[in-house]
Design an enzyme around this catalytic site. Structure first.
Site, PDB file in Angstrom:
ATOM      1  N   TYR A  70     -19.151 -18.821 -23.291  1.00 17.37           N
ATOM      2  CA  TYR A  70     -18.919 -18.259 -24.623  1.00 17.37           C
ATOM      3  C   TYR A  70     -18.738 -16.743 -24.500  1.00 17.37           C
ATOM      4  O   TYR A  70     -19.501 -16.070 -23.806  1.00 17.37           O
ATOM      5  CB  TYR A  70     -20.106 -18.556 -25.544  1.00 17.37           C
ATOM      6  CG  TYR A  70     -19.963 -17.961 -26.934  1.00 17.37           C
ATOM      7  CD1 TYR A  70     -19.433 -18.716 -27.976  1.00 17.37           C
ATOM      8  CD2 TYR A  70     -20.346 -16.644 -27.192  1.00 17.37           C
ATOM      9  CE1 TYR A  70     -19.285 -18.168 -29.253  1.00 17.37           C
ATOM     10  CE2 TYR A  70     -20.200 -16.091 -28.458  1.00 17.37           C
ATOM     11  CZ  TYR A  70     -19.665 -16.865 -29.483  1.00 17.37           C
ATOM     12  OH  TYR A  70     -19.511 -16.314 -30.733  1.00 17.37           O
ATOM     13  N   GLU A  94     -13.410 -14.338 -31.006  1.00 15.04           N
ATOM     14  CA  GLU A  94     -14.324 -15.305 -30.366  1.00 15.04           C
ATOM     15  C   GLU A  94     -13.537 -16.234 -29.447  1.00 15.04           C
ATOM     16  O   GLU A  94     -12.572 -16.855 -29.878  1.00 15.04           O
ATOM     17  CB  GLU A  94     -15.043 -16.121 -31.443  1.00 15.04           C
ATOM     18  CG  GLU A  94     -16.076 -17.084 -30.874  1.00 15.04           C
ATOM     19  CD  GLU A  94     -16.730 -17.935 -31.955  1.00 15.04           C
ATOM     20  OE1 GLU A  94     -17.929 -17.746 -32.195  1.00 15.04           O
ATOM     21  OE2 GLU A  94     -16.037 -18.779 -32.563  1.00 15.04           O
TER      22      GLU A  94
END
Length: 241
Positions: free
Chosen positions: A119, A207
């Site tokens: 992530y 993101e």
């Protein structure tokens, strides 16, 4: 202001970030041609809505089938069929709420082999008025869930605008993600690219979830979500369009 994944991927590609080849489809009859332009042997068919959790979502209409908003296909024909099933249907995820969102666009892209899922995000940190990096080894999961259950697996830090971004920021991300060898160099370059894109386009959020490591050891941005500062959109007619 948010944009769709396929638009975010086009921006990433234009800045030189590693992404899979893909095609956006707005009409069912375009799906087969779009899928045929990709190499395969796996195709990923993704519903394009402004909400997370698409893969775990469910469609309201039975005609869309039992699967969620991200589907794997093993042939051009299957990719086109799945795209047709999803277009015009209503996808409900944990972020859309009960009403769901209508799927008016599909993104078909080359499938990727995945060794690890990570992530990575860039955000405007309101407390420090700086750009912050957030990274975790728990890619492919909702970051809220990781924060609630295993907060120690999230590493975050901000960049001092006076001194700007340095290679050590990239290395810090790489070590936090457990990357090694040539991956560290790739990560340093990727961080530079993403920071440049973030600042130049006046973003509020970028993101990458998941950022993957392929079996060959290469990094790739498998999914992308972008949000832009609405007050700065006048500076970016390409984003406004």
């Amino acid at each position: 202001m948010n944009i769709h994944e396929y638009q975010a991927k086009a921006l990433l590609r234009s800045y030189g970030a590693p992404v899979s080849d893909g095609r956006a489809v707005l009409r069912a009859e375009e799906a087969k041609t779009a899928a045929g332009e990709l190499d395969g042997p796996l195709w990923v068919v993704k519903a394009q809505i402004h909400a997370g959790g698409r893969g775990k979502g469910k469609f309201k209409e039975p005609e869309a089938g039992e699967k969620g908003g991200v589907r794997i296909a093993k042939s051009v024909e299957e990719a086109a069929t799945e795209a047709r099933k999803m277009l015009g249907r209503t996808l409900v995820t944990h972020q859309t709420g009960a009403p769901g969102k209508q799927v008016n666009r599909i993104y078909i892209e080359d499938g990727s082999d995945i060794a690890r899922e990570l992530y990575l995000a860039l955000l405007v940190d309101r407390q420090t008025s700086r750009v912050a990096f957030v990274c975790s080894t728990e890619g492919g999961m909702d970051i809220e869930e990781v924060a609630a259950k295993t907060p120690e697996k999230i590493v975050s830090f901000s960049v001092d605008p006076a001194s700007g971004l340095s290679d050590f920021h990239g290395r810090r991300v790489a070590f936090a993600l457990g990357l090694e060898g040539g991956q560290v160099k790739q990560c340093v370059q990727l961080i530079k690219t993403l920071y440049k894109l973030f600042v130049e386009k006046d973003m509020e959020m970028l993101e990458i979830n998941p950022l993957i490591v392929t079996p060959k050891g290469d990094l790739k941005c498998l999914d992308a979500k972008m949000g832009f500062d609405g007050n700065a959109i006048y500076r970016h007619p390409d984003i406004a369009a």
